[in-house]
Design a protein around this motif. Structure first.
Motif, PDB file in Angstrom:
ATOM      1  N   ASP A  88       0.842  -1.188   0.000  1.00 53.86           N
ATOM      2  CA  ASP A  88       0.000   0.000   0.000  1.00 53.86           C
ATOM      3  C   ASP A  88       0.883   1.247   0.000  1.00 53.86           C
ATOM      4  O   ASP A  88       2.117   1.152  -0.061  1.00 53.86           O
ATOM      5  N   VAL A 135       0.245  -5.981   1.375  1.00 50.37           N
ATOM      6  CA  VAL A 135      -1.200  -6.206   1.407  1.00 50.37           C
ATOM      7  C   VAL A 135      -1.662  -7.359   0.526  1.00 50.37           C
ATOM      8  O   VAL A 135      -2.753  -7.894   0.724  1.00 50.37           O
ATOM      9  N   SER A 186      -4.889 -11.957  -0.869  1.00 53.62           N
ATOM     10  CA  SER A 186      -4.661 -11.102   0.291  1.00 53.62           C
ATOM     11  C   SER A 186      -3.532 -11.678   1.134  1.00 53.62           C
ATOM     12  O   SER A 186      -3.506 -12.886   1.402  1.00 53.62           O
ATOM     13  N   LYS A 214      -3.191 -11.107   4.249  1.00 52.58           N
ATOM     14  CA  LYS A 214      -3.725 -11.358   5.589  1.00 52.58           C
ATOM     15  C   LYS A 214      -4.590 -12.608   5.628  1.00 52.58           C
ATOM     16  O   LYS A 214      -4.397 -13.488   6.448  1.00 52.58           O
ATOM     17  N   SER A 215      -5.548 -12.689   4.725  1.00 55.05           N
ATOM     18  CA  SER A 215      -6.551 -13.760   4.788  1.00 55.05           C
ATOM     19  C   SER A 215      -6.332 -14.874   3.775  1.00 55.05           C
ATOM     20  O   SER A 215      -7.010 -15.895   3.847  1.00 55.05           O
ATOM     21  N   GLY A 245      -9.646  -0.132  -2.148  1.00 56.29           N
ATOM     22  CA  GLY A 245      -9.687  -0.639  -0.772  1.00 56.29           C
ATOM     23  C   GLY A 245     -10.663  -1.798  -0.611  1.00 56.29           C
ATOM     24  O   GLY A 245     -10.399  -2.734   0.138  1.00 56.29           O
ATOM     25  N   GLN A 246     -11.781  -1.742  -1.302  1.00 56.80           N
ATOM     26  CA  GLN A 246     -12.758  -2.835  -1.249  1.00 56.80           C
ATOM     27  C   GLN A 246     -12.162  -4.086  -1.873  1.00 56.80           C
ATOM     28  O   GLN A 246     -12.368  -5.195  -1.366  1.00 56.80           O
ATOM     29  N   LEU A 262      -8.996  -4.946  -2.061  1.00 56.05           N
ATOM     30  CA  LEU A 262      -7.983  -5.503  -1.162  1.00 56.05           C
ATOM     31  C   LEU A 262      -8.597  -6.237   0.023  1.00 56.05           C
ATOM     32  O   LEU A 262      -8.015  -7.158   0.553  1.00 56.05           O
ATOM     33  N   ASN A 263      -9.793  -5.841   0.412  1.00 59.91           N
ATOM     34  CA  ASN A 263     -10.459  -6.459   1.561  1.00 59.91           C
ATOM     35  C   ASN A 263     -11.545  -7.438   1.150  1.00 59.91           C
ATOM     36  O   ASN A 263     -12.328  -7.871   1.998  1.00 59.91           O
TER      37      ASN A 263
END
Length: 120
Positions: free
Chosen positions: A22, A28, A38, A40-41, A115-116, A118-119
């Motif tokens: 990012d 990210v 991702s 993270k997940s 942002g959406q 990436l999440n």
């Protein structure tokens, strides 16, 4: 590091050829095969196609400097990869010049903002 621009032609992040960082240079997402996941997940974000970062429907969310945003057919969901080792935080690149607004892709842009995506 290659700049990533969103559909509003704003700098959204950086791509080192394997990882997405990012604007704060936090890791990210990563590329496995031709797909982004991702960090993270491990959720599948979408594929990379000719320098475009696509959503799960094949619509562009962002693109790499030097490429033109374009879409593809709806991709097949890939197998979940193993989590790679966390990369070292890169040195801060110089801010790139803002590119000219590209033509809209024939199929339109993704409904997701950066942002959406990436999440997702």
């Amino acid at each position: 590091m290659t700049p990533i621009f969103d559909k509003n032609v704003q700098l959204a992040g950086w791509f080192d050829g394997e990882n997405i960082f990012d604007l704060g240079l936090n890791w990210v997402a990563f590329l496995s095969g031709d797909n982004f996941f991702s960090s993270k997940s491990l959720d599948w974000l979408g594929p990379m196609h000719e320098g475009s970062l696509l959503d799960r429907n094949g619509k562009p969310v962002a693109w790499l400097e030097g490429a033109s945003p374009n879409e593809t057919l709806r991709p097949l969901t890939p197998l979940q990869p193993l989590r790679p080792l966390t990369p070292l935080q890169p040195l801060r690149p110089l801010n790139p010049l803002q590119p000219l607004r590209p033509l809209d892709p024939l199929g339109g842009w993704s409904h997701l903002e950066w942002g959406q995506w990436l999440n997702a």
